[in-house]
Design a protein around this motif. Structure first.
Motif, PDB file in Angstrom:
ATOM      1  N   VAL A   1       0.838  -1.203   0.000  1.00 20.59           N
ATOM      2  CA  VAL A   1       0.000   0.000   0.000  1.00 20.59           C
ATOM      3  C   VAL A   1       0.872   1.253   0.000  1.00 20.59           C
ATOM      4  CG1 VAL A   1      -1.672   1.335   1.349  1.00 20.59           C
ATOM      5  CG2 VAL A   1      -1.936  -1.136   1.117  1.00 20.59           C
TER       6      VAL A   1
ATOM      7  N   ARG B   1      -2.461   8.871  -5.052  1.00 21.41           N
ATOM      8  CA  ARG B   1      -2.427   7.413  -4.947  1.00 21.41           C
ATOM      9  C   ARG B   1      -2.605   6.946  -3.509  1.00 21.41           C
ATOM     10  NH1 ARG B   1      -0.143   2.711  -4.562  1.00 21.41           N
ATOM     11  NH2 ARG B   1       1.706   3.335  -3.434  1.00 21.41           N
TER      12      ARG B   1
ATOM     13  N   THR C   1      -7.450   5.261  -9.375  1.00 23.54           N
ATOM     14  CA  THR C   1      -7.851   3.855  -9.382  1.00 23.54           C
ATOM     15  C   THR C   1      -6.974   3.047  -8.436  1.00 23.54           C
ATOM     16  OG1 THR C   1      -8.544   4.085 -11.672  1.00 23.54           O
ATOM     17  CG2 THR C   1      -8.230   1.842 -10.837  1.00 23.54           C
ATOM     18  N   ASP C   2      -7.613   2.257  -7.583  1.00 23.01           N
ATOM     19  CA  ASP C   2      -6.917   1.439  -6.583  1.00 23.01           C
ATOM     20  C   ASP C   2      -6.129   2.266  -5.573  1.00 23.01           C
ATOM     21  OD1 ASP C   2      -7.876  -0.984  -7.512  1.00 23.01           O
ATOM     22  OD2 ASP C   2      -6.261  -1.200  -8.973  1.00 23.01           O
ATOM     23  N   GLY C   3      -6.468   3.557  -5.457  1.00 24.58           N
ATOM     24  CA  GLY C   3      -5.834   4.377  -4.438  1.00 24.58           C
ATOM     25  C   GLY C   3      -6.295   3.983  -3.050  1.00 24.58           C
ATOM     26  N   HIS C   4      -5.500   4.317  -2.044  1.00 24.79           N
ATOM     27  CA  HIS C   4      -5.791   3.941  -0.663  1.00 24.79           C
ATOM     28  C   HIS C   4      -5.895   5.163   0.241  1.00 24.79           C
ATOM     29  CE1 HIS C   4      -4.434  -0.035  -2.045  1.00 24.79           C
ATOM     30  NE2 HIS C   4      -5.033  -0.529  -0.990  1.00 24.79           N
TER      31      HIS C   4
ATOM     32  N   GLU D   1     -13.487  -0.321  -0.294  1.00 23.08           N
ATOM     33  CA  GLU D   1     -13.371  -1.575   0.440  1.00 23.08           C
ATOM     34  C   GLU D   1     -12.543  -1.270   1.686  1.00 23.08           C
ATOM     35  OE1 GLU D   1     -11.427  -4.217  -2.204  1.00 23.08           O
ATOM     36  OE2 GLU D   1     -13.211  -4.543  -3.465  1.00 23.08           O
TER      37      GLU D   1
ATOM     38  N   ARG E   1      -9.593   0.960   0.318  1.00 24.79           N
ATOM     39  CA  ARG E   1      -9.126   0.957  -1.071  1.00 24.79           C
ATOM     40  C   ARG E   1     -10.257   1.382  -1.985  1.00 24.79           C
ATOM     41  NH1 ARG E   1      -8.959  -2.410  -5.569  1.00 24.79           N
ATOM     42  NH2 ARG E   1     -10.104  -4.068  -4.512  1.00 24.79           N
ATOM     43  N   ARG E   2      -9.929   2.297  -2.878  1.00 22.94           N
ATOM     44  CA  ARG E   2     -10.907   2.789  -3.846  1.00 22.94           C
ATOM     45  C   ARG E   2     -11.143   1.730  -4.906  1.00 22.94           C
ATOM     46  NH1 ARG E   2     -15.122   5.733  -4.838  1.00 22.94           N
ATOM     47  NH2 ARG E   2     -14.999   7.326  -6.449  1.00 22.94           N
ATOM     48  N   HIS E   3     -12.415   1.407  -5.184  1.00 25.03           N
ATOM     49  CA  HIS E   3     -12.734   0.436  -6.236  1.00 25.03           C
ATOM     50  C   HIS E   3     -12.215   0.934  -7.572  1.00 25.03           C
ATOM     51  CE1 HIS E   3     -15.042  -2.314  -3.909  1.00 25.03           C
ATOM     52  NE2 HIS E   3     -15.889  -1.395  -3.509  1.00 25.03           N
TER      53      HIS E   3
END
Length: 242
Positions: free
Chosen positions: A40, A109, A140-143, A224, A240-242
């Protein structure tokens, strides 16, 4: 009782390095927390540190290869970060947490809100607004990672007195007073001055937010969420971003 910003500017900010056990020890703890996040906190990109203070996480993030936007309302702590950053790619912003998005020119990110910073917001609506802004600017997929203390269960009697740190010249103790949706934190600071102990006291409000509620807000904005804890007893949410 004073505001969060005034409390830090006038009371906690000048002693925060001491409270943390020194800058080097604090940065080492921050780096260890990032290491525990595994992938991450790897591979770089833009990271935002909300409530960055003197750089406990901003400095390790920059050393990992991130470009960092460090946001805080306490100028005393940010002055220390300015000295510590050297040539590291850290942009320092003196502003409210909720205003961070205006300083971004690209999606982030990774966004952090560590320590007990989230509870400094004035109400639940502010938390929801902050989460909405975070969802808007994460790629996308950033946390988004946050840690905070769960004040929803009230401590009783002498358990409300919490020792923070002490040495031969300074003793810091907290006292908690519960008031509905908030807990009032009284910071009692004894300092030895020319052989005489002197007491300074300041109090400020923190928000009582339940971990399950924060997780639900994050999920409602498309995240999530994994829940856990930290070595210091704080709640940790990794979203986590979908």
């Amino acid at each position: 009782m004073t505001t969060v910003q005034a409390h830090y500017d006038q009371h906690l900010g000048p002693i925060y390095e001491w409270m943390a056990g020194g800058i080097d020890a604090a940065i080492a703890r921050g780096a260890a927390e990032l290491a525990n996040l595994g992938e991450v906190a790897e591979s770089g990109g833009l990271a935002v540190d909300l409530g960055a203070g003197f750089g406990m996480h901003a400095l390790p993030l920059a050393r990992l290869g991130f470009r960092v936007l460090a946001v805080d309302t306490c100028e005393v702590l940010l002055d220390t970060l300015r000295v510590q950053r050297g040539a590291l790619p850290i942009e320092i912003v003196h502003d409210e947490l909720q205003s961070f998005a205006r300083y971004l020119s690209e999606d982030a990110r990774l966004i952090l809100c560590m320590g007990d910073t989230l509870t400094h917001l004035p109400d639940e609506q502010s938390v929801e607004s902050l989460v909405a802004n975070i969802a808007d600017v994460l790629g996308t997929d950033g946390h988004f990672i946050t840690t905070f203390r769960d004040y929803t269960r009230e401590l009783e009697e002498t358990a409300r007195f919490i020792p923070v740190r002490g040495d031969a010249e300074r003793i810091h103790t907290c006292f908690l007073e519960y008031a509905g949706a908030r807990v009032i934190v009284h910071d009692l600071l004894h300092e030895l001055d020319d052989g005489e102990w002197k007491l300074r006291v300041s109090a400020y409000p923190k928000l009582r937010i339940a971990p399950d509620w924060v997780a639900a807000v994050l999920r409602a904005h498309g995240f999530e969420v994994e829940t856990g804890g930290t070595a210091s007893g704080m709640v940790q949410l990794v979203a986590r971003r979908h």
